[in-house]
Design an enzyme around this catalytic site. Sequence first.
Site, mmCIF file in Angstrom:
data_model
loop_
_atom_site.group_PDB
_atom_site.id
_atom_site.type_symbol
_atom_site.label_atom_id
_atom_site.label_comp_id
_atom_site.label_asym_id
_atom_site.label_seq_id
_atom_site.Cartn_x
_atom_site.Cartn_y
_atom_site.Cartn_z
ATOM 1 N N ALA A 124 -41.886 -17.766 -29.451
ATOM 2 C CA ALA A 124 -41.237 -18.957 -28.890
ATOM 3 C C ALA A 124 -42.017 -20.197 -29.294
ATOM 4 C CB ALA A 124 -41.198 -18.844 -27.365
ATOM 5 N N GLY A 165 -42.028 -13.746 -29.200
ATOM 6 C CA GLY A 165 -40.586 -13.657 -29.433
ATOM 7 C C GLY A 165 -40.245 -13.054 -30.786
ATOM 8 N N GLU A 175 -40.312 -9.503 -30.104
ATOM 9 C CA GLU A 175 -39.134 -9.200 -29.263
ATOM 10 C C GLU A 175 -37.850 -9.212 -30.089
ATOM 11 O OE1 GLU A 175 -40.367 -12.341 -26.594
ATOM 12 O OE2 GLU A 175 -40.436 -10.927 -24.932
ATOM 13 N N GLU A 222 -48.533 -13.268 -25.341
ATOM 14 C CA GLU A 222 -48.249 -14.271 -24.305
ATOM 15 C C GLU A 222 -49.334 -14.346 -23.239
ATOM 16 O OE1 GLU A 222 -46.116 -11.991 -25.433
ATOM 17 O OE2 GLU A 222 -44.204 -12.941 -25.897
HETATM 18 N N1 COA Z 1 -45.080 -22.251 -31.355
HETATM 19 C C1 COA Z 1 -45.334 -23.480 -31.804
HETATM 20 N N2 COA Z 1 -46.164 -23.738 -32.833
HETATM 21 C C2 COA Z 1 -46.779 -22.708 -33.412
HETATM 22 C C3 COA Z 1 -46.574 -21.386 -32.990
HETATM 23 C C4 COA Z 1 -45.680 -21.176 -31.916
HETATM 24 N N3 COA Z 1 -45.406 -19.959 -31.442
HETATM 25 N N4 COA Z 1 -47.322 -20.581 -33.771
HETATM 26 C C5 COA Z 1 -47.964 -21.367 -34.636
HETATM 27 N N5 COA Z 1 -47.646 -22.654 -34.429
HETATM 28 C C6 COA Z 1 -48.114 -23.826 -35.162
HETATM 29 C C7 COA Z 1 -49.608 -24.060 -34.980
HETATM 30 O O1 COA Z 1 -49.846 -24.772 -33.815
HETATM 31 C C8 COA Z 1 -49.928 -24.816 -36.231
HETATM 32 O O2 COA Z 1 -49.504 -26.153 -36.052
HETATM 33 P P1 COA Z 1 -50.258 -27.362 -36.833
HETATM 34 O O3 COA Z 1 -50.087 -27.072 -38.279
HETATM 35 O O4 COA Z 1 -49.514 -28.571 -36.369
HETATM 36 O O5 COA Z 1 -51.682 -27.296 -36.378
HETATM 37 C C9 COA Z 1 -49.003 -24.209 -37.273
HETATM 38 O O6 COA Z 1 -47.949 -23.595 -36.561
HETATM 39 C C10 COA Z 1 -49.684 -23.142 -38.105
HETATM 40 O O7 COA Z 1 -50.321 -22.241 -37.217
HETATM 41 P P2 COA Z 1 -51.779 -21.666 -37.520
HETATM 42 O O8 COA Z 1 -52.243 -20.939 -36.308
HETATM 43 O O9 COA Z 1 -52.662 -22.748 -38.044
HETATM 44 O O10 COA Z 1 -51.423 -20.690 -38.715
HETATM 45 P P3 COA Z 1 -52.109 -19.343 -39.117
HETATM 46 O O11 COA Z 1 -51.496 -18.975 -40.403
HETATM 47 O O12 COA Z 1 -53.588 -19.435 -39.038
HETATM 48 O O13 COA Z 1 -51.680 -18.270 -37.967
HETATM 49 C C11 COA Z 1 -50.175 -17.181 -36.472
HETATM 50 C C12 COA Z 1 -50.340 -17.922 -37.816
HETATM 51 C C13 COA Z 1 -48.692 -16.920 -36.297
HETATM 52 C C14 COA Z 1 -50.925 -15.846 -36.537
HETATM 53 C C15 COA Z 1 -50.749 -18.032 -35.324
HETATM 54 O O14 COA Z 1 -50.223 -19.340 -35.456
HETATM 55 C C16 COA Z 1 -50.417 -17.571 -33.940
HETATM 56 O O15 COA Z 1 -51.058 -16.670 -33.443
HETATM 57 N N6 COA Z 1 -49.390 -18.207 -33.311
HETATM 58 C C17 COA Z 1 -49.092 -18.046 -31.912
HETATM 59 C C18 COA Z 1 -48.469 -16.715 -31.601
HETATM 60 C C19 COA Z 1 -48.150 -16.639 -30.128
HETATM 61 O O16 COA Z 1 -48.971 -16.759 -29.250
HETATM 62 N N7 COA Z 1 -46.854 -16.385 -29.873
HETATM 63 C C20 COA Z 1 -46.363 -16.209 -28.524
HETATM 64 C C21 COA Z 1 -45.666 -17.419 -28.073
HETATM 65 S S1 COA Z 1 -45.175 -17.261 -26.404
#
Ligand code: COA
Length: 259
Positions: free
Chosen positions: A65, A108, A111, A131
């Site tokens: 999400a 998500g 999911e 989450e």
């Molecule tokens: N919602 C909103 N923004 C998100 C996001 C999400 N679920 N996941 C990543 N982003 C954003 C980051 O904040 C970052 O933004 P920025 O460029 O403005 O700083 C950008 O996307 C890139 O993310 P980053 O973490 O720097 O990339 P990465 O390649 O190192 O890692 C992931 C990718 C997907 C592994 C990591 O971003 C992550 O763990 N995301 C969150 C997953 C999560 O908790 N999901 C559950 C949501 S309820």
Amino acid sequence: MAAYELLTLERRDDGVALLTLANGKVNALSSELVAEIGAAAADLAADLPGAVVVTGGDRIFAAGADISQFGGPDEARVIGPAIHAAFDALASLPRLVIAAVGGYALGGGCELALACDYRIASEKAVFGQPEILLGIIPGGGGTQRLARVVGPSKAKELCLTGRQVRAEEALRIGLADEVVAPEDLHDRALALAAELAKGALVAQGLAKQAIDHGLSTSLAEGLRLELDAFTEVFGTEDSQIGVRSFLENGPGKATFTGR
Ligand code: COA
């Protein structure tokens, strides 16, 4: 067909529909993308393909999400039901829906993969429900569908720790159904979908429905549902074709019509 900005929906000549998330670098499931997934599911339901493949980016299937849209309980009251409605619409299509997971499928994203019937993962795929690390819980079906797929104890471990699992472990615990080399992911998913698209589609839909409905009811009720579907399937053109072809030519030679 609706116009999409955050995903593409390709209907291929072999009867396969390919839904590809295309919402920036991480495929965050913003409310806009969730609405488009729901609209795409409605498009597919209105004009059913033979099978569906759902995929995202090569490195990130979907990062969950859109965290920037979170707020308090008022926002949650809107976000949760919207995700449920969109994923339920996809899950209830009477065709096999295959997730082709190339990379991170988190929150998500996991999911969404769970709302699909079958998950093919690249060796680089990573699944997780992180989450809890935000102090919240899955709201897109994770607590329910993950538990049904991997069992309650493993689902609790993953949802309560937020630990992410790589492809090999996902395969071992049943979260992934197949693991393939990254370069083979899309070909394998599309090939399986194309094979299914040539099959007895009404029967496939009835079998899927009987399995899904049966999982949320008692064994006795599930068996009753199966009997209804078993009777109904004999009314299809493909059941006539399939049985006649077996008797005349042996197994596996029928050419089905999808009716
Ligand atoms: N919602 C909103 N923004 C998100 C996001 C999400 N679920 N996941 C990543 N982003 C954003 C980051 O904040 C970052 O933004 P920025 O460029 O403005 O700083 C950008 O996307 C890139 O993310 P980053 O973490 O720097 O990339 P990465 O390649 O190192 O890692 C992931 C990718 C997907 C592994 C990591 O971003 C992550 O763990 N995301 C969150 C997953 C999560 O908790 N999901 C559950 C949501 S309820």
